[in-house]
Design an enzyme around this catalytic site. Structure first.
Site, PDB file in Angstrom:
ATOM      1  N   VAL A   1      -3.809   2.593   0.585  1.00  0.00           N
ATOM      2  CA  VAL A   1      -4.454   2.122  -0.637  1.00  0.00           C
ATOM      3  C   VAL A   1      -3.463   1.263  -1.418  1.00  0.00           C
ATOM      4  CG1 VAL A   1      -5.454   2.887  -2.843  1.00  0.00           C
ATOM      5  CG2 VAL A   1      -5.981   4.134  -0.739  1.00  0.00           C
TER       6      VAL A   1
ATOM      7  N   THR B   1       0.814  -1.214   0.000  1.00  0.00           N
ATOM      8  CA  THR B   1       0.000   0.000   0.000  1.00  0.00           C
ATOM      9  C   THR B   1       0.844   1.259   0.000  1.00  0.00           C
ATOM     10  OG1 THR B   1      -0.169   0.073   2.421  1.00  0.00           O
ATOM     11  CG2 THR B   1      -1.863  -1.175   1.240  1.00  0.00           C
ATOM     12  N   ASP B   2       0.212   2.378  -0.379  1.00  0.00           N
ATOM     13  CA  ASP B   2       0.871   3.676  -0.329  1.00  0.00           C
ATOM     14  C   ASP B   2       0.646   4.297   1.050  1.00  0.00           C
ATOM     15  OD1 ASP B   2      -1.745   4.714  -0.331  1.00  0.00           O
ATOM     16  OD2 ASP B   2      -1.672   5.275  -2.447  1.00  0.00           O
ATOM     17  N   THR B   3       1.021   5.550   1.231  1.00  0.00           N
ATOM     18  CA  THR B   3       0.916   6.194   2.538  1.00  0.00           C
ATOM     19  C   THR B   3      -0.529   6.393   2.997  1.00  0.00           C
ATOM     20  OG1 THR B   3       1.063   8.378   1.518  1.00  0.00           O
ATOM     21  CG2 THR B   3       3.115   7.409   2.313  1.00  0.00           C
TER      22      THR B   3
END
Length: 133
Positions: free
Chosen positions: A15, A10-12
């Site tokens: 997501v 996931t990103d920050t």
């Protein structure tokens, strides 16, 4: 193929990172070939390599950390020395289509030269009895 989204994917914002969708496509493609009765490693041992010529992904809805997603793969087209896989990624409840995509593959030998699709490869068929979801 079910897949639980890990934190590292996931990103920050938590997501599923956009490039990870291509990894899911790759895993689903390998699993599809396996459920047809042969591993991708066996395909390579028989002298067929499937480099990706084109990849496409359309993002429709976000998957998030710890979501269970379902990835579907199938062959949509055979060329003389190529093939096209298509993919769908769904929410666990199968109510939200998260992404669709495709990869177009050349069939080449160990020297990287195009080879016609062998009959043994084209004749592999998906075994629905081995499907997980």
């Amino acid at each position: 193929m079910p897949h639980r989204v890990s934190y590292g994917e996931t990103d920050t914002m938590g997501v599923l990172y956009y490039a990870e969708y291509l990894h899911l496509f790759e895993r689903a493609r390998s699993e599809y070939i396996r459920r047809c009765g042969m591993s991708y490693a066996e395909v390579e041992k028989k002298g067929i390599i499937l480099p990706v010529r084109e990849a496409q992904c359309r993002y429709r809805s976000s998957a998030r950390y710890d979501d269970l997603v379902l990835v579907r793969a199938g062959i949509s087209e055979w060329g003389r020395a190529s093939m096209r896989f298509v993919y769908e990624i769904w929410s666990e409840d199968k109510k939200r289509l998260l992404a669709t995509g495709m990869t177009h593959h050349a069939l080449v030998n160990g020297e990287g030269r195009p080879v016609p699709v062998p009959d043994w490869f084209r004749s592999l068929t998906f075994d629905a009895g081995k499907a997980l979801a």
